[in-house]
Motif scaffolding. Structure first.
Motif, PDB file in Angstrom:
ATOM      1  N   VAL A   1      65.747  22.999  -1.723  1.00 24.71           N
ATOM      2  CA  VAL A   1      64.940  21.894  -1.227  1.00 24.71           C
ATOM      3  C   VAL A   1      64.544  22.185   0.213  1.00 24.71           C
ATOM      4  CG1 VAL A   1      64.964  19.448  -0.616  1.00 24.71           C
ATOM      5  CG2 VAL A   1      65.951  20.208  -2.783  1.00 24.71           C
ATOM      6  N   ASP A   2      65.505  22.695   0.980  1.00 23.85           N
ATOM      7  CA  ASP A   2      65.246  23.247   2.305  1.00 23.85           C
ATOM      8  C   ASP A   2      66.198  24.434   2.464  1.00 23.85           C
ATOM      9  OD1 ASP A   2      67.772  22.338   3.212  1.00 23.85           O
ATOM     10  OD2 ASP A   2      66.942  20.489   4.018  1.00 23.85           O
ATOM     11  N   PRO A   3      66.175  25.150   3.586  1.00 30.43           N
ATOM     12  CA  PRO A   3      66.990  26.375   3.685  1.00 30.43           C
ATOM     13  C   PRO A   3      68.484  26.196   3.454  1.00 30.43           C
ATOM     14  CG  PRO A   3      65.328  26.355   5.408  1.00 30.43           C
ATOM     15  CD  PRO A   3      65.260  25.015   4.745  1.00 30.43           C
ATOM     16  N   SER A   4      69.016  24.983   3.593  1.00 32.56           N
ATOM     17  CA  SER A   4      70.456  24.798   3.403  1.00 32.56           C
ATOM     18  C   SER A   4      70.807  23.913   2.211  1.00 32.56           C
ATOM     19  CB  SER A   4      71.088  24.203   4.673  1.00 32.56           C
ATOM     20  OG  SER A   4      70.564  22.919   4.940  1.00 32.56           O
ATOM     21  N   PHE A   5      69.864  23.135   1.705  1.00 34.69           N
ATOM     22  CA  PHE A   5      70.130  22.185   0.621  1.00 34.69           C
ATOM     23  C   PHE A   5      69.673  22.819  -0.690  1.00 34.69           C
ATOM     24  CE2 PHE A   5      70.008  18.323  -1.843  1.00 34.69           C
ATOM     25  CZ  PHE A   5      70.885  17.443  -1.210  1.00 34.69           C
TER      26      PHE A   5
ATOM     27  N   THR B   1      75.432  25.001 -13.942  1.00 38.32           N
ATOM     28  CA  THR B   1      76.403  24.178 -13.223  1.00 38.32           C
ATOM     29  C   THR B   1      75.723  22.961 -12.601  1.00 38.32           C
ATOM     30  OG1 THR B   1      76.107  25.571 -11.277  1.00 38.32           O
ATOM     31  CG2 THR B   1      77.925  26.108 -12.750  1.00 38.32           C
ATOM     32  N   GLY B   2      74.601  23.156 -11.920  1.00 40.69           N
ATOM     33  CA  GLY B   2      73.774  22.042 -11.475  1.00 40.69           C
ATOM     34  C   GLY B   2      74.233  21.289 -10.248  1.00 40.69           C
ATOM     35  N   GLN B   3      75.328  21.704  -9.620  1.00 38.62           N
ATOM     36  CA  GLN B   3      75.773  21.011  -8.412  1.00 38.62           C
ATOM     37  C   GLN B   3      74.923  21.414  -7.206  1.00 38.62           C
ATOM     38  OE1 GLN B   3      80.054  20.751  -7.519  1.00 38.62           O
ATOM     39  NE2 GLN B   3      80.428  21.827  -9.455  1.00 38.62           N
ATOM     40  N   VAL B   4      74.842  20.512  -6.245  1.00 41.41           N
ATOM     41  CA  VAL B   4      74.149  20.797  -4.989  1.00 41.41           C
ATOM     42  C   VAL B   4      75.172  21.284  -3.967  1.00 41.41           C
ATOM     43  CG1 VAL B   4      72.856  19.775  -3.074  1.00 41.41           C
ATOM     44  CG2 VAL B   4      72.296  19.162  -5.431  1.00 41.41           C
ATOM     45  N   CYS B   5      74.761  22.254  -3.154  1.00 37.28           N
ATOM     46  CA  CYS B   5      75.666  22.819  -2.156  1.00 37.28           C
ATOM     47  C   CYS B   5      74.924  23.058  -0.844  1.00 37.28           C
ATOM     48  CB  CYS B   5      76.275  24.131  -2.663  1.00 37.28           C
ATOM     49  SG  CYS B   5      75.047  25.390  -3.084  1.00 37.28           S
ATOM     50  N   LYS B   6      75.684  23.412   0.182  1.00 32.87           N
ATOM     51  CA  LYS B   6      75.122  23.753   1.490  1.00 32.87           C
ATOM     52  C   LYS B   6      75.112  25.269   1.619  1.00 32.87           C
ATOM     53  CE  LYS B   6      75.661  23.070   6.488  1.00 32.87           C
ATOM     54  NZ  LYS B   6      76.469  22.431   7.560  1.00 32.87           N
ATOM     55  N   PHE B   7      73.913  25.842   1.758  1.00 33.64           N
ATOM     56  CA  PHE B   7      73.776  27.295   1.782  1.00 33.64           C
ATOM     57  C   PHE B   7      73.753  27.815   3.209  1.00 33.64           C
ATOM     58  CE2 PHE B   7      71.193  31.240   1.578  1.00 33.64           C
ATOM     59  CZ  PHE B   7      72.036  31.978   0.760  1.00 33.64           C
TER      60      PHE B   7
ATOM     61  N   PHE C   1      66.059  10.102  -1.267  1.00 32.26           N
ATOM     62  CA  PHE C   1      66.209  10.584  -2.638  1.00 32.26           C
ATOM     63  C   PHE C   1      64.958  11.312  -3.134  1.00 32.26           C
ATOM     64  CE2 PHE C   1      69.646   7.262  -3.895  1.00 32.26           C
ATOM     65  CZ  PHE C   1      70.639   8.131  -3.464  1.00 32.26           C
ATOM     66  N   SER C   2      63.796  10.993  -2.562  1.00 32.35           N
ATOM     67  CA  SER C   2      62.574  11.703  -2.954  1.00 32.35           C
ATOM     68  C   SER C   2      62.488  13.081  -2.302  1.00 32.35           C
ATOM     69  CB  SER C   2      61.334  10.879  -2.588  1.00 32.35           C
ATOM     70  OG  SER C   2      61.127  10.862  -1.180  1.00 32.35           O
ATOM     71  N   GLN C   3      63.305  13.297  -1.260  1.00 32.31           N
ATOM     72  CA  GLN C   3      63.286  14.566  -0.527  1.00 32.31           C
ATOM     73  C   GLN C   3      64.468  15.465  -0.867  1.00 32.31           C
ATOM     74  OE1 GLN C   3      63.259  13.212   3.520  1.00 32.31           O
ATOM     75  NE2 GLN C   3      61.098  12.657   3.518  1.00 32.31           N
ATOM     76  N   TYR C   4      65.583  14.861  -1.272  1.00 31.97           N
ATOM     77  CA  TYR C   4      66.806  15.612  -1.568  1.00 31.97           C
ATOM     78  C   TYR C   4      67.256  15.259  -2.983  1.00 31.97           C
ATOM     79  CZ  TYR C   4      66.723  16.377   3.441  1.00 31.97           C
ATOM     80  OH  TYR C   4      66.333  16.731   4.712  1.00 31.97           O
TER      81      TYR C   4
ATOM     82  N   ARG D   1      56.904  25.840  -5.275  1.00 29.70           N
ATOM     83  CA  ARG D   1      57.020  26.428  -3.940  1.00 29.70           C
ATOM     84  C   ARG D   1      56.159  27.679  -3.810  1.00 29.70           C
ATOM     85  NH1 ARG D   1      58.757  22.088  -1.374  1.00 29.70           N
ATOM     86  NH2 ARG D   1      60.924  21.530  -1.784  1.00 29.70           N
ATOM     87  N   SER D   2      56.058  28.445  -4.896  1.00 30.38           N
ATOM     88  CA  SER D   2      55.233  29.650  -4.932  1.00 30.38           C
ATOM     89  C   SER D   2      54.930  29.933  -6.394  1.00 30.38           C
ATOM     90  CB  SER D   2      55.962  30.841  -4.289  1.00 30.38           C
ATOM     91  OG  SER D   2      57.146  31.149  -5.002  1.00 30.38           O
TER      92      SER D   2
END
Length: 411
Positions: free
Chosen positions: A217-221, A241-247, A368-371, A335-336
């Protein structure tokens, strides 16, 4: 045969995380694509990936025509037009036909006579071709690179319908031999393109294995999209797996992945061309990361799924407690050209009990519309007329239709 004979070393991207070893028990997103819809998806992918051919290096080739020795150098596809893609799925194989492709190959050449008067020359040439491609392919969960799928079998055939050769720099002697030379160049062109097609699956696998198994969604999300199941039959089934993490780009690490409760994936699925089930646990990981990444203080817990949505408890910014009804919806994000995914967004649909400011509801819905959780499902479908079904306790299902007549439905 002038096949590319590419030998590619296997280079597997390995995601660093607190959950390095995943199994089918870690499924929190389940994707299903109907078999007749897979061809529509492949058609979209063929058009999207057509530009890959412009980047493929064709090896230099030497061949004889009569008493003349030719060398073709710096050959490349300079133009490619794809019009008709069709196919079918049978058992675990995909049969694809691409008819009446047009390709233009530009090249440099050197020729030498091997008998008296030993003439020679150099120049640039152009080959124009109209041809058909037939291929059978299959895919599976990769053994070489865990967490990925791979093209297991790819058997292409190429048939040239029309061929023309231009050698504008040719000397008079070579121009006089153009009919004989054209016949030989047609055979060479067939073998050159067959070689490119033959090694295409190797190139695609290697490219996939190097990709980060994440949707950003962004460089870390990011959403973890490592595959724990890949099955092709009457439908294509993908489990992730489908979980969200901090990259962390520097460490190439995704923090925040957890060993969650094992959930039974719903057996009843929607009848749409594309459908997916997402667990309440995967949706909760969005809220967790919004907090962990200090995007917003969101004291919200998703408790259970009912017929009309998800029941959540929330502590407002003023410290009050309230109960909310959360709904979900999907949108297609591009995104591309090769990064298209479905975003599963949440929104507050109703305040069930307690009090919360309207401005706070709007702020949360904007977040919620952004993340959100993002699901890679190959593109080729639309979020219009989607169906959302809430299943008891743990799961939300969303059904989506295919794009029609080249329409576009992206963010």
């Amino acid at each position: 045969m002038f096949l590319l004979q590419i030998s590619l070393a296997i280079d597997c991207y390995e995601l660093k995380s607190d959950l390095p070893n995943i199994t089918i028990n870690d499924t929190n997103i389940d994707v299903n694509i109907k078999s007749h819809s897979i061809i529509d998806v492949i058609q979209e992918l063929v058009f999207e990936y057509a530009e890959t051919f412009y980047k493929v290096r064709i090896p230099d080739i030497s061949f004889k025509s009569g008493n003349m020795l030719f060398e073709i150098n710096d050959a490349k596809v300079s133009d490619l037009l794809i019009q008709n893609v069709s196919g079918m799925v049978a058992d675990q194989d995909i049969f694809v036909s691409i008819n009446q492709l047009f390709a233009q190959i530009k090249f440099e050449y050197v020729f030498r006579q091997q008998v008296y008067p030993y003439g020679s020359g150099t120049g640039a040439g152009i080959m124009d071709l109209i041809f058909d491609v037939k291929a059978v392919a299959s895919a599976k969960l990769s053994v070489q690179c865990k967490d990925f799928f791979e093209i297991e079998k790819f058997v292409p055939q190429l048939f040239i319908d029309k061929f023309s050769l231009q050698l504008p720099d040719a000397n008079p002697f070579l121009q006089a031999m153009i009919m004989i030379v054209t016949k030989m160049f047609k055979q060479v062109a067939n073998e050159m393109l067959s070689g490119v097609l033959q090694d295409l699956s190797l190139i695609m696998n290697q490219n996939m294995f190097k990709m980060q198994p994440l949707n950003f969604v962004d460089p870390s999300f990011a959403t973890d999209k490592r595959y724990v199941n890949f099955q092709l039959g009457e439908k294509l089934n993908l489990k992730m797996t489908g979980q969200v993490c901090k990259f962390d780009k520097t460490k190439q690490r995704c923090d925040g992945l957890q060993k969650l409760q094992e959930l039974q994936v719903p057996l009843n699925r929607l009848n749409d061309p594309l459908s997916f089930s997402i667990s309440i646990q995967a949706l909760q990981s969005v809220i967790t990361q919004i907090n962990n990444q200090s995007i917003y203080t969101l004291n919200m817990t998703l408790n259970s799924v009912v017929n009309t949505g998800i029941i959540a408890t929330y502590q407002t910014q003023n410290g009050g407690a309230c109960s909310l009804l959360i709904n979900c919806y999907a949108k297609v994000v591009k995104r591309s050209y090769d990064n298209i995914y479905d975003a599963v967004c949440m929104k507050i649909a109703k305040v069930l009990s307690g009090e919360i400011e309207e401005s706070e509801i709007n702020k949360i819905n904007e977040l919620f519309s952004q993340y959100y959780n993002s699901i890679y499902s190959f593109g080729g479908h639309t979020a219009q007329n989607q169906i959302v079904v809430y299943l008891a306790q743990h799961w939300v299902q969303i059904g989506m239709k295919l794009l029609n007549n080249g329409s576009v439905d992206i963010e």
